[in-house]
Design an enzyme around this catalytic site. Sequence first.
Site, PDB file in Angstrom:
ATOM      1  N   GLU A 125      -0.552   4.807  -0.475  1.00  0.00           N
ATOM      2  CA  GLU A 125      -1.371   6.010  -0.707  1.00  0.00           C
ATOM      3  C   GLU A 125      -0.538   7.259  -0.450  1.00  0.00           C
ATOM      4  OE1 GLU A 125      -4.491   4.393   1.641  1.00  0.00           O
ATOM      5  OE2 GLU A 125      -5.998   5.080   0.218  1.00  0.00           O
ATOM      6  N   TYR A 157       0.848  -1.194   0.000  1.00  0.00           N
ATOM      7  CA  TYR A 157       0.000   0.000   0.000  1.00  0.00           C
ATOM      8  C   TYR A 157       0.881   1.241   0.000  1.00  0.00           C
ATOM      9  CZ  TYR A 157      -5.029  -0.254   0.104  1.00  0.00           C
ATOM     10  OH  TYR A 157      -6.325  -0.342  -0.268  1.00  0.00           O
ATOM     11  N   LYS A 184      -1.366   0.739 -25.371  1.00  0.00           N
ATOM     12  CA  LYS A 184      -1.713   0.642 -26.795  1.00  0.00           C
ATOM     13  C   LYS A 184      -0.419   0.728 -27.608  1.00  0.00           C
ATOM     14  CE  LYS A 184      -6.424   2.262 -26.077  1.00  0.00           C
ATOM     15  NZ  LYS A 184      -6.658   3.066 -24.882  1.00  0.00           N
ATOM     16  N   THR A 230      -3.395   6.165 -22.064  1.00  0.00           N
ATOM     17  CA  THR A 230      -3.210   4.816 -21.549  1.00  0.00           C
ATOM     18  C   THR A 230      -1.768   4.448 -21.861  1.00  0.00           C
ATOM     19  OG1 THR A 230      -3.951   3.899 -23.652  1.00  0.00           O
ATOM     20  CG2 THR A 230      -5.604   4.073 -21.907  1.00  0.00           C
ATOM     21  N   ASP A 281      -6.086  13.821 -25.188  1.00  0.00           N
ATOM     22  CA  ASP A 281      -6.128  12.405 -24.812  1.00  0.00           C
ATOM     23  C   ASP A 281      -5.409  11.636 -25.921  1.00  0.00           C
ATOM     24  OD1 ASP A 281      -6.740   9.750 -24.513  1.00  0.00           O
ATOM     25  OD2 ASP A 281      -8.822  10.082 -23.925  1.00  0.00           O
ATOM     26  N   ARG A 285      -1.457  -2.446 -18.842  1.00  0.00           N
ATOM     27  CA  ARG A 285      -2.791  -1.857 -18.979  1.00  0.00           C
ATOM     28  C   ARG A 285      -2.973  -0.818 -17.884  1.00  0.00           C
ATOM     29  NH1 ARG A 285      -6.825  -2.982 -21.926  1.00  0.00           N
ATOM     30  NH2 ARG A 285      -5.493  -4.541 -22.914  1.00  0.00           N
TER      31      ARG A 285
HETATM   32  N1  DSN Z   1     -11.061   0.572 -25.448  1.00  0.00           N
HETATM   33  C1  DSN Z   1     -10.226   1.588 -26.037  1.00  0.00           C
HETATM   34  C2  DSN Z   1     -10.123   1.418 -27.498  1.00  0.00           C
HETATM   35  O1  DSN Z   1     -10.278   0.306 -27.947  1.00  0.00           O
HETATM   36  O2  DSN Z   1      -9.895   2.375 -28.219  1.00  0.00           O
HETATM   37  C3  DSN Z   1     -10.696   2.889 -25.692  1.00  0.00           C
HETATM   38  O3  DSN Z   1     -11.176   2.861 -24.398  1.00  0.00           O
END
Ligand code: DSN
Length: 422
Positions: free
Chosen positions: A61, A59, A234, A231, A205, A240
Amino acid sequence: MHQFSKNIGSFVFQFDEEIGKNISCELARQENNLELIASENLTSLAVMAAMGSVLTNKYAEGYPKKRYYGGCEFVDNIENIATQRACKIFCAEHANVQPHSGASANFAVYFAILKPGDKVLGMNLSSGGHLTHGSFVNVSGRYFNFHHYDVDPITHQIDYELLYEKALKIKPKLIVCGASAYPRTINFKKFKEIASACGAYLMADIAHIAGLIVARLHPNPFPFADFVTTTTHKTLRGPRSGLILCKKKFAKLIDSAVFPGTQGGPLMHVVAAKAICFKEAQTEEFKKYSKRVVENALTLSNQLLRKGINLISGGTDNHLILLDLRNTGVTGKELQNFLESVNITTNKNTIPGEKLSPFITSGLRIGTPFVTTRGFGFREMEEISEFIFMAIKDFDKNKNWIKKEVCKICKKYPLYKIKTMN
Ligand code: DSN
């Protein structure tokens, strides 16, 4: 090293047969399928190992040196390293590496600068935007007064002049740019000019294109954006998770919006995995990989166009392609199902001006990050375009052939066999 990922399923199996079996089956599925979901990738084993490490027990925090728990010496080191690396690869002044996901990152920025009911301008979901950019089914659309811009109905690209007029009329407090199904380059400088003209903050984003930005294959949102969210799994090819980057003057605001504002304890095993991915992203290998991702997407889109398949915006500048199926006689749902049954994984997707439900759709989104990590190149892109074309043309007649050919490619490029992934 391949054994490492194989062993996880067998190891878990000893203690929990049901879960262990499913982990092993998922590994086999990824190995025997062409994963063309534009938002997925194949992490390195180091990233995976960090996620499965003892850091999950801790933990923490708070922030380094300002924790609410003892025993944080090593996780402090890890978080500091992750933060420094994130700032370096994105040329950012400040990074918060604690967001659990892209959605959490977006919500934290909204929480930091907006009050319920404040006006925000974001891209429409059917134009390629994201649920967290003000969809009525998402908290963003319920708590804030989101307005939306669309892409041009003919070019399927953002019309910056129209956007400028809309922004001046609405006078939002925040403009959100970035998308989850937009195959073209985003002009952050133009967005900044528009945001400045109407006195709005700018949030980019970059979840889909983060890896391409790091590899200098897409313009960087800095110095134009006030806030950047992403994120990490990708095109960036990490665990993730999520990340927020911002200008120094917003550092405190963002940090307290993440914790204690919208999250509790950070997932330190994932923070460590993010740090590893930020290190990997600085390598020459990652630059070359990202270049191949874009080249592969271009090859695939050119081949599809040559076969008479329409593409939204007429092609791609990045890692993703959006097929316009309106004149083919198959829906996105049907084509996704056809392809899945011959071991090709894709997702149905709405297209600009969509007339069908999001459960059916007139589009199919595909992308090259995962298969490029696997080692695919020009020849495989040609083959994939042929599989998709044959599936659209006469699936029943062609399905056995497609599955056999997919199987051959998968055998040729096993997961975690290429040297750079060890
Ligand atoms: N799930 C993501 C995508 O496939 O683009 C976006 O949240």
